[in-house]
Design an enzyme around this catalytic site. Structure first.
Site, PDB file in Angstrom:
ATOM      1  N   HIS A 137       0.737  -1.128  -0.153  1.00  0.00           N
ATOM      2  CA  HIS A 137       0.119  -0.064  -0.099  1.00  0.00           C
ATOM      3  C   HIS A 137       0.889   1.263  -0.052  1.00  0.00           C
ATOM      4  O   HIS A 137       2.037   1.125   0.450  1.00  0.00           O
ATOM      5  CB  HIS A 137      -0.589   0.033   1.198  1.00  0.00           C
ATOM      6  CG  HIS A 137      -1.632  -1.001   1.424  1.00  0.00           C
ATOM      7  ND1 HIS A 137      -3.050  -1.040   1.283  1.00  0.00           N
ATOM      8  CD2 HIS A 137      -1.391  -2.240   2.030  1.00  0.00           C
ATOM      9  CE1 HIS A 137      -3.653  -2.076   1.791  1.00  0.00           C
ATOM     10  NE2 HIS A 137      -2.654  -2.792   2.080  1.00  0.00           N
ATOM     11  N   GLU A 193       2.668  -0.996   4.400  1.00  0.00           N
ATOM     12  CA  GLU A 193       2.215   0.503   3.940  1.00  0.00           C
ATOM     13  C   GLU A 193       3.627   1.147   3.383  1.00  0.00           C
ATOM     14  O   GLU A 193       4.354   0.981   4.200  1.00  0.00           O
ATOM     15  CB  GLU A 193       1.465   1.470   4.856  1.00  0.00           C
ATOM     16  CG  GLU A 193       0.054   0.729   5.242  1.00  0.00           C
ATOM     17  CD  GLU A 193      -0.986   1.605   4.244  1.00  0.00           C
ATOM     18  OE1 GLU A 193      -0.534   2.162   3.555  1.00  0.00           O
ATOM     19  OE2 GLU A 193      -2.047   1.125   4.460  1.00  0.00           O
ATOM     20  N   HIS A 205      -2.324  -2.769  -3.568  1.00  0.00           N
ATOM     21  CA  HIS A 205      -4.012  -2.587  -3.107  1.00  0.00           C
ATOM     22  C   HIS A 205      -4.864  -2.558  -4.280  1.00  0.00           C
ATOM     23  O   HIS A 205      -5.927  -3.087  -4.406  1.00  0.00           O
ATOM     24  CB  HIS A 205      -3.747  -1.562  -1.988  1.00  0.00           C
ATOM     25  CG  HIS A 205      -5.243  -1.578  -1.384  1.00  0.00           C
ATOM     26  ND1 HIS A 205      -5.597  -0.535  -0.214  1.00  0.00           N
ATOM     27  CD2 HIS A 205      -6.021  -2.323  -0.914  1.00  0.00           C
ATOM     28  CE1 HIS A 205      -6.601  -0.737   0.184  1.00  0.00           C
ATOM     29  NE2 HIS A 205      -7.096  -1.896  -0.322  1.00  0.00           N
ATOM     30  N   ASP A 210      -3.496   2.847  -4.696  1.00  0.00           N
ATOM     31  CA  ASP A 210      -2.162   2.647  -4.123  1.00  0.00           C
ATOM     32  C   ASP A 210      -1.643   1.435  -4.159  1.00  0.00           C
ATOM     33  O   ASP A 210      -2.323   0.571  -4.388  1.00  0.00           O
ATOM     34  CB  ASP A 210      -2.344   2.984  -2.560  1.00  0.00           C
ATOM     35  CG  ASP A 210      -3.212   2.141  -1.737  1.00  0.00           C
ATOM     36  OD1 ASP A 210      -4.325   2.026  -2.178  1.00  0.00           O
ATOM     37  OD2 ASP A 210      -2.786   1.665  -0.830  1.00  0.00           O
TER      38      ASP A 210
HETATM   39 ZN    ZN Z   1      -4.067   0.793   0.731  1.00  0.00          ZN
END
Ligand code: ZN
Length: 189
Positions: free
Chosen positions: A37, A119, A158, A168
Site C-alpha cells: 500500500h 504500507e 492494493h 495505491d
Molecule cells: Zn491501501
C-alpha cells in the site's frame, strides 16, 4: 538478515505501535499473499505523528481538514515503511490486520484473511525512496523465510485486489525495479 520472532509475530528491530484494529485470522487460514500500500497523512506530507495516530484510533480530527473524513476509520496494517526505510509494526504477522477492506484476489474475497499488509509512506505519484525499496525487499524475504505459506507468496498492490476503489501504491511504485531488486537481494537477505 531481518528476522521475525515466531512467538510474538514481531519483526526484530521494528518500532512497535500496537493497533487495536486487528483480530484472529479465520481458522486454518495462513498468510499467502503480500499486499503493498501507499499512505501519507495529510496526503502528500511525510513524517509527523499522524499515521501512528490513525492506525491506533487517536487521530486528531481537528488537526487537518482531511482528518475529519478518516478519523473514524478502524483500520491498520502489519507494517509501515517510512521514507528513510525505518519499519514500524502495528499488528503481529499472525493476526489479521484490517488493511485491504473489500477486496478480492484470484476468486478469494476478504484478502485481510490471508494476507500481510505493508504500507509505504508515500503517494501514488511521487517516487518511493531507495531506502523503501531496500527495506521492502528485506521484509518480503523475512516473511517468506518465517512462514512456509508465504514461501512463494505473490506480492501485489492494493489496487490489484480492490480495483476501481483503491489506487495505491500507484504508478509511482516501480514494480519492475522491485521485482529485480527482490530477486537480486535473495541471497544476501
Ligand atoms: Zn491501501
Amino acid at each position: 538478515m531481518l528476522r521475525i520472532n515466531p512467538e510474538s509475530g514481531f519483526f526484530e528491530g521494528a518500532r512497535q505501535v500496537l493497533s487495536p484494529n486487528c483480530d484472529d485470522r479465520p481458522l486454518e487460514c495462513e498468510p499467502e499473499l503480500i499486499i503493498v500500500h501507499g499512505i501519507s497523512l495529510p496526503p502528500g506530507e511525510f513524517g509527523g505523528p499522524w499515521i501512528d495516530q490513525f492506525f491506533t484510533n487517536r487521530l486528531d480530527a481537528g488537526a487537518h481538514p482531511y482528518f475529519r473524513e478518516i478519523a473514524d476509520s478502524r483500520v491498520s496494517t502489519h507494517l509501515l515503511i517510512e521514507r528513510a526505510g525505518a519499519i514500524v509494526q502495528y499488528v503481529p504477522v499472525h493476526k489479521r490486520a484490517w488493511h485491504a477492506g473489500d477486496s478480492r484476489y484470484c476468486d478469494r474475497d476478504c484478502c485481510n484473511d490471508f494476507s500481510i499488509g505493508i504500507e509505504l509512506e508515500g503517494t501514488d505519484t511521487l517516487a518511493y525512496t531507495d531506502a523503501q525499496y531496500e527495506a521492502l525487499c528485506r521484509v518480503v524475504h523475512a516473511l517468506r523465510a518465517a512462514f512456509a505459506s508465504l514461501a512463494g507468496a505473490p506480492v501485489v498492490g492494493h489496487s490489484d485486489v480492490a480495483p476501481g476503489r483503491k489506487t495505491d501504491p500507484g504508478p509511482a511504485f516501480d514494480w519492475d525495479r522491485f521485482r529485480r531488486q527482490l530477486a537480486a537481494s535473495e541471497v544476501s537477505a
